[in-house]
Scaffold this motif. Structure first.
Motif, mmCIF file in Angstrom:
data_model
loop_
_atom_site.group_PDB
_atom_site.id
_atom_site.type_symbol
_atom_site.label_atom_id
_atom_site.label_comp_id
_atom_site.label_asym_id
_atom_site.label_seq_id
_atom_site.Cartn_x
_atom_site.Cartn_y
_atom_site.Cartn_z
ATOM 1 N N THR A 1 -65.875 30.562 57.107
ATOM 2 C CA THR A 1 -64.825 30.077 57.985
ATOM 3 C C THR A 1 -63.251 30.574 57.464
ATOM 4 N N TYR A 2 -63.326 31.279 56.433
ATOM 5 C CA TYR A 2 -61.994 31.597 55.758
ATOM 6 C C TYR A 2 -60.976 32.153 56.481
ATOM 7 N N ASP A 3 -61.395 33.194 57.477
ATOM 8 C CA ASP A 3 -60.844 33.920 58.335
ATOM 9 C C ASP A 3 -60.509 33.272 59.706
ATOM 10 N N LEU A 4 -61.132 32.256 60.159
ATOM 11 C CA LEU A 4 -60.945 31.688 61.370
ATOM 12 C C LEU A 4 -62.115 32.253 62.497
ATOM 13 N N ALA A 5 -62.720 33.094 61.972
ATOM 14 C CA ALA A 5 -63.629 33.571 62.921
ATOM 15 C C ALA A 5 -64.582 32.362 63.523
ATOM 16 N N ILE B 1 -58.044 29.632 57.039
ATOM 17 C CA ILE B 1 -58.546 28.299 57.222
ATOM 18 C C ILE B 1 -57.628 27.256 56.396
ATOM 19 N N PHE B 2 -56.976 27.648 55.302
ATOM 20 C CA PHE B 2 -56.192 26.849 54.508
ATOM 21 C C PHE B 2 -54.939 26.497 55.391
ATOM 22 N N GLU B 3 -54.239 27.581 55.674
ATOM 23 C CA GLU B 3 -52.920 27.621 56.575
ATOM 24 C C GLU B 3 -53.066 26.379 57.756
ATOM 25 N N LEU B 4 -54.162 26.526 58.447
ATOM 26 C CA LEU B 4 -54.494 25.787 59.661
ATOM 27 C C LEU B 4 -54.690 24.356 58.907
ATOM 28 N N LEU B 5 -55.440 24.107 57.949
ATOM 29 C CA LEU B 5 -55.491 22.707 57.375
ATOM 30 C C LEU B 5 -54.161 22.071 56.888
ATOM 31 N N LYS B 6 -53.273 23.113 56.566
ATOM 32 C CA LYS B 6 -51.790 22.576 56.029
ATOM 33 C C LYS B 6 -51.127 22.389 57.395
ATOM 34 N N GLY B 7 -51.641 22.509 58.521
ATOM 35 C CA GLY B 7 -50.790 22.597 59.589
ATOM 36 C C GLY B 7 -49.875 23.594 60.089
ATOM 37 N N ASN B 8 -49.951 24.888 59.318
ATOM 38 C CA ASN B 8 -49.148 25.994 59.651
ATOM 39 C C ASN B 8 -49.996 26.877 60.966
#
Length: 431
Positions: A191-195, A119-126
Motif C-alpha cells: 500500500t505504500y505507493d497507494l496502488a 501512504i504516509f503523506e495521505l495519512l498526514k493529510g497531504n
C-alpha cells in the motif's frame, strides 16, 4: 489459477471492455486518442481469438501430459498439508527466520529510500499531488531496485503466507509471531505507493492459502461477503486517494471503479494496435527481455512506456505519466505484429498450463502452497503487463530459487546431508 486468468484477466478486464469499444459505445477518454476507427473491430477480433485459442492450447497441453484438471484439483484440495520433517525443523525455522528478517529490513529500506511515501503523506493529510507522488515512488526510487522488488515487494507477502500456513497447522508461538511481523510488512509494501490492486491481491492470497490448507471451505455466502467487503474497501480507497465523491462516478461503466476494471486495462491494447500499425515501427528484437538481447548490445524497449509518451505526452511532461500497460497481446503486437499475437497466445497458454500441472503434482507443503498462491495471483497480474515477462522474469526466477531452497530445508535437507556425508565417509575409508 486458470479461473482467475480466464474470468478476471480475460473476460472481465479485457473482453467486456473490448466489446464496448468494438460497438463504439465505450465513450472512454483513452479510446478518443485512437486515430483509426477500424482497429476497434480488429482489436476485438484478436481478443476473441484469445478467448478461444488460449483455453484450447491449455487443453491440448493437458492431454499430452495425461492431466485431468477436475480430478487432480479435487485431489489436491483434500490432500493433507505436510509441514517440515522433524529432523529438519530447527534448521528450517532458523533459515526462515533469517529470510523473514531480510525481507522485513528490505521493506524498511524501500520506505527509507523513497523520497515521499504516498501512504504516509495521505495519512498526514497531504492530498495534493498524490498522482505525482505515486509516479515518483515507482520511478524515482533512490535505492537498489532488486532489493525492493525481490526481497521487499515479491518475497515478503510469500513468506507471510508460509508463516500463516505453519501458524494454522502447528499453532506454535514462533510462527504466529513471524506471521504478525510479516503481515504488517506485507500490508505496508502493498500500500505504500497507494496502488489499489496489490492489497486486494494480497488478501486473496491469504484466502487461497486457507482454502489450500483446508482451514476454509468457500461457499456462495462467504464469497458474497468477501465481495461486499472488497467493494466497500475499494470505494473508500477511491474517495480517500482520488477524491471521487460523486455517486455517478461509481455507477457509470466508463468512469470510477467500474471503468477502471473493464476499460482502463484493455483500452491501451487498441491504442497499441493503432499506434504500432501506423505511427511507430514494430519493436522486433528490442521488445524481447533485456536478459536475451543484452548479449547483442541492445537495450530493451517496453511498449507501455512508448505508448504513454506517444499518446499522453502532456502527462509525461507533468511527471504524472508512467506506462500504459495492457493485456500481454499489446506488447506482442508491438514486437512482432499479428504473428506475435498468435505466437504469444500459444506460448503463454502452454507455459501457464505447465506451471499449473507442476503445482498440482508437487508435495503439498506450506512452502509449495505459498509459491502456488503467489503464481496464482501474479500470473494474472503479469498478463496485464507484457509478453516479455513470460520469456524471462528475474523476479520469478529469484523467488523460485529462494523458495526451492526453503523447500529442500523443509523436506529433504537431512536426507541430502546424510547422503553427502555417507559419500565423504566412503572416500575416507578407501583412502
Amino acid at each position: 489459477m486458470i479461473s482467475i486468468i480466464y474470468y478476471y484477466s480475460f473476460l472481465i478486464s479485457s473482453y467486456i471492455g473490448g466489446l464496448l469499444i468494438a460497438l463504439g459505445i465505450d465513450d472512454y477518454y483513452m479510446i478518443k486518442r485512437m486515430d483509426h476507427e477500424e482497429y476497434r473491430i480488429i482489436g476485438f477480433v484478436l481478443l476473441t481469438i484469445l478467448m478461444i485459442l488460449f483455453p484450447l492450447t491449455q487443453l491440448v497441453v493437458g492431454r499430452l501430459f495425461g492431466f485431468n484438471a477436475p480430478l487432480e484439483f479435487e485431489r489436491y484440495l483434500h490432500e493433507p498439508v505436510r509441514t517440515s520433517v522433524d529432523k529438519n525443523k530447527k534448521i528450517f525455522q532458523l533459515a526462515f527466520s533469517a529470510l523473514a528478517a531480510i525481507s522485513i529490513l528490505a521493506v524498511a529500506y524501500t520506505l527509507l529510500k523513497t523520497h515521499s511515501v504516498p501512504i504516509f503523506e495521505l495519512l498526514k493529510g497531504n492530498t495534493e499531488d498524490l498522482a505525482k507522488m505515486r509516479i515518483d515512488a515507482a520511478r524515482g526510487f533512490n535505492g537498489n531496485v532488486y532489493i525492493r522488488n525481490i526481497f521487499g515487494i515479491a518475497l515478503t507477502p510469500i513468506l507471510s503466507i508460509i508463516a500463516y500456513v505453519y501458524a494454522i497447522q502447528t499453532r506454535e508461538f514462533l510462527w504466529k509471531t513471524l506471521f504478525f511481523m510479516l503481515f504488517i510488512s506485507s500490508v505496508l509494501i502493498t500500500t505504500y505507493d497507494l496502488a489499489k490492486s496489490p492489497i486486494f491481491f494480497y488478501v486473496i492470497m491469504l484466502i487461497l492459502a486457507r482454502v489450500y490448507s483446508k482451514s476454509l471451505v468457500l461457499n456462495w455466502k462467504k464469497i458474497s461477503g468477501y465481495l461486499i467487503a472488497g467493494t466497500v474497501l475499494l470505494v473508500v480507497m477511491y474517495i480517500a486517494i482520488q477524491g471521487v465523491t460523486e455517486v455517478e462516478s461509481f455507477l457509470a461503466y466508463n468512469t470510477g471503479p467500474i471503468g477502471r476494471i473493464i476499460l482502463a486495462q484493455i483500452s491501451p491494447f487498441f491504442l497499441h494496435i493503432d499506434t504500432f500499425s501506423h505511427s511507430i515501427s514494430l519493436l522486433e528484437a528490442k521488445g524481447l527481455p533485456s536478459f536475451i538481447i543484452g548479449f547483442f548490445d541492445m537495450e530493451q524497449v517496453r511498449s507501455g512506456r512508448m505508448m504513454m509518451e506517444n499518446v499522453f505526452p502532456e502527462n509525461v511532461d507533468k511527471g504524472t505519466g508512467g506506462v500504459l500497460n495492457t493485456i500481454f497481446l499489446g506488447e506482442a503486437f508491438a514486437t512482432y505484429g499479428y504473428f506475435g499475437v498468435i505466437a504469444a497466445i500459444i506460448y503463454v497458454a502452454a507455459i501457464i498450463q505447465i506451471i499449473y500441472m507442476l503445482f498440482m503434482r508437487l508435495r503439498k507443503t506450506p512452502v509449495v502452497i505459498a509459491l502456488f498462491v503467489y503464481f496464482t495471483i501474479n500470473i494474472p497480474r503479469t498478463l496485464v503487463g507484457g509478453v516479455s515477462d513470460f520469456l524471462f522474469n528475474p523476479i520469478w526466477v529469484m523467488t523460485t530459487v529462494v523458495l526451492a531452497g526453503l523447500y529442500i530445508l523443509e523436506q529433504y535437507f537431512m536426507v541430502i546431508w546424510s547422503f553427502l556425508m555417507s559419500k565423504v565417509m566412503k572416500k575416507r575409508v578407501k583412502a
